[in-house]
Write an enzyme that holds these catalytic residues in place. Structure first.
Site, PDB file in Angstrom:
ATOM      1  N   ARG A 164       0.835  -1.199   0.000  1.00  0.00           N
ATOM      2  CA  ARG A 164       0.000   0.000   0.000  1.00  0.00           C
ATOM      3  C   ARG A 164       0.867   1.245   0.000  1.00  0.00           C
ATOM      4  NH1 ARG A 164      -3.786  -2.478   4.689  1.00  0.00           N
ATOM      5  NH2 ARG A 164      -1.700  -2.944   5.433  1.00  0.00           N
ATOM      6  N   VAL A 165       1.897   1.251   0.854  1.00  0.00           N
ATOM      7  CA  VAL A 165       2.792   2.416   0.917  1.00  0.00           C
ATOM      8  C   VAL A 165       3.584   2.541  -0.377  1.00  0.00           C
ATOM      9  CG1 VAL A 165       4.674   3.508   2.176  1.00  0.00           C
ATOM     10  CG2 VAL A 165       2.963   2.178   3.426  1.00  0.00           C
ATOM     11  N   ASP A 185       9.111  -7.222  -6.065  1.00  0.00           N
ATOM     12  CA  ASP A 185       7.957  -7.660  -5.280  1.00  0.00           C
ATOM     13  C   ASP A 185       7.479  -9.011  -5.816  1.00  0.00           C
ATOM     14  OD1 ASP A 185       5.519  -8.140  -4.027  1.00  0.00           O
ATOM     15  OD2 ASP A 185       5.030  -6.018  -3.902  1.00  0.00           O
ATOM     16  N   ALA A 245       9.942   1.470   6.456  1.00  0.00           N
ATOM     17  CA  ALA A 245       9.143   0.256   6.626  1.00  0.00           C
ATOM     18  C   ALA A 245       9.476  -0.424   7.949  1.00  0.00           C
ATOM     19  CB  ALA A 245       9.378  -0.688   5.449  1.00  0.00           C
ATOM     20  N   ARG A 246      10.367  -1.394   7.916  1.00  0.00           N
ATOM     21  CA  ARG A 246      10.800  -2.115   9.110  1.00  0.00           C
ATOM     22  C   ARG A 246      12.297  -2.343   9.034  1.00  0.00           C
ATOM     23  NH1 ARG A 246       6.804  -0.611  11.050  1.00  0.00           N
ATOM     24  NH2 ARG A 246       5.033  -1.800  11.920  1.00  0.00           N
ATOM     25  N   ASP A 269      13.824   5.754   9.313  1.00  0.00           N
ATOM     26  CA  ASP A 269      12.795   6.058  10.299  1.00  0.00           C
ATOM     27  C   ASP A 269      12.607   4.897  11.271  1.00  0.00           C
ATOM     28  OD1 ASP A 269      10.559   7.747  11.278  1.00  0.00           O
ATOM     29  OD2 ASP A 269       9.291   6.126  10.536  1.00  0.00           O
ATOM     30  N   GLU A 274      14.459  -0.091  19.218  1.00  0.00           N
ATOM     31  CA  GLU A 274      13.864   1.230  19.420  1.00  0.00           C
ATOM     32  C   GLU A 274      13.391   1.384  20.859  1.00  0.00           C
ATOM     33  OE1 GLU A 274      10.813   1.822  16.487  1.00  0.00           O
ATOM     34  OE2 GLU A 274      12.212   1.746  14.820  1.00  0.00           O
ATOM     35  N   HIS A 293      10.986   7.094  14.190  1.00  0.00           N
ATOM     36  CA  HIS A 293       9.807   6.277  13.855  1.00  0.00           C
ATOM     37  C   HIS A 293       8.526   7.130  13.854  1.00  0.00           C
ATOM     38  CE1 HIS A 293       8.338   1.859  13.877  1.00  0.00           C
ATOM     39  NE2 HIS A 293       7.503   2.612  13.189  1.00  0.00           N
ATOM     40  N   ALA A 295       7.116   8.262  10.643  1.00  0.00           N
ATOM     41  CA  ALA A 295       6.664   8.412   9.256  1.00  0.00           C
ATOM     42  C   ALA A 295       5.150   8.391   9.114  1.00  0.00           C
ATOM     43  CB  ALA A 295       7.292   7.324   8.377  1.00  0.00           C
TER      44      ALA A 295
END
Length: 335
Positions: A164-165, A185, A245-246, A269, A274, A293, A295
């Site tokens: 989606r992003v 992808d 993302a991650r 981000d 964290e 973090h 975004a």
């Protein structure tokens, strides 16, 4: 007939950031809304949730709970107002009487893509670099007067995951004139990518042929450390790596080495641990932009999250439909 009861396991300040006056009014119109009491910054889910309530609404400030308390004669729906559901709802909770919806991710996707675009432009136009030097020196020339940036339209842009992003990001950079877009992808067909104006390729080829890499993949067993030292070496000198993302998707140690060497420009981000340790070696590099973090955090995104949750509850109560249902098939691919 027994009226619908909704339990909200979210602290008052967070609830106010997620649900504007209209969303709160709409939610109350659906039934009796009960707010849990905060304890140490979180709201526990009552152990009788499955016998006393029809709907459970959760978010970041919901206290972890044993999933077995969801089993009972009354509870039929849980909607998560934030992003990933994994911290509260293990995959074993799916497939039973209680259906689960992810109410926040769609709303945050646009905000995360905006941040990825902002960070890309910040590096291309040397925004942070100029600001740091100019504010420190207060000197026009020392601040970088005469140093030229680069146009985003001229870049070869690689997208890791047309999520989606990722799809929002594609449309944004295309709107600024970018035409050379490729993506990695394995879950997207070449035809679907072509409709977006994107060419699919391998991750290795993507890194070898991109000036900008923007990462939008979820953290799953398949994607853990998916982008490693070999991929970073394939990137051309001065390439930009954006990760909103991650952190688990990349080999963070390998990326740090490239940052320290000064060969790549990065904007991060997310981090493996964290909050980021104050002693982290990522700090102090001119080629790195670091964000805590944030975004997905815009006023509009937060209110859109709440509105989406109310939409899901409303649709479920009316005819049992859910737009963003979490299933065993998509659970591990949702961010």
């Amino acid at each position: 007939m027994m009226s619908t009861r909704v339990f909200v396991a979210i602290t008052e300040p967070e609830f106010a950031r997620l649900y504007d006056a209209e969303a709160q009014s709409r939610l109350r119109a659906l039934g009796e809304v009960v707010h849990g009491e905060e304890r140490d910054g979180r709201v526990p889910v009552p152990h009788d949730i499955a016998t006393q309530f029809d709907v459970l609404i959760t978010s970041w400030t919901t206290a972890p709970f044993p999933p077995e308390i969801l089993d009972g004669p009354r509870l039929r729906l849980a909607v998560h107002s934030a992003g990933s559901v994994r911290n509260l709802f293990p995959v074993a909770t799916l497939g039973g009487a209680v259906r689960l919806a992810q109410g926040g991710a769609d709303a945050m996707a646009l905000a995360v893509a905006e941040m990825a675009l902002a960070l890309t432009l910040a590096h291309l136009r040397n925004v942070v670099w100029h600001d740091r030097r100019f504010q420190q020196s207060r000197d026009w020339k020392a601040g970088g007067f005469g140093v030229l940036g680069q146009s985003i339209a001229a870049q070869r842009i690689g997208i890791v995951s047309l999520s989606r992003v990722g799809r929002h990001f594609v449309k944004m950079v295309q709107g600024l004139g970018a035409t050379r877009l490729r993506a990695y992808d394995p879950y997207t067909s070449a035809e679907s990518a072509a409709e977006l104006g994107v060419e699919l390729c391998s991750l290795e080829e993507l890194c070898s042929t991109s000036d900008v890499i923007s990462i939008h993949a979820p953290s799953t067993p398949e994607t853990e450390s998916m982008i490693g030292a070999d991929h970073f070496r394939r990137l051309p000198d001065g390439a930009i790596v954006i990760n909103t993302a991650r952190a688990q998707v990349v080999d963070e140690a390998a990326l740090l080495k490239e940052v320290q060497a000064g060969r790549l420009r990065v904007a991060l981000d997310v981090f493996t641990n964290e909050p980021l340790n104050p002693d982290s070696e990522f700090f102090g590099h001119e080629n790195a932009i670091l964000m805590p973090h944030v975004a997905g955090g815009t006023v509009q995104a937060r209110f859109a999250q709440g509105a989406h949750v109310v939409d899901e509850v409303d649709a479920f109560l009316r005819d049992g439909t859910l737009r963003s249902e979490v299933t065993t098939e998509n659970y591990h691919r949702l961010g």
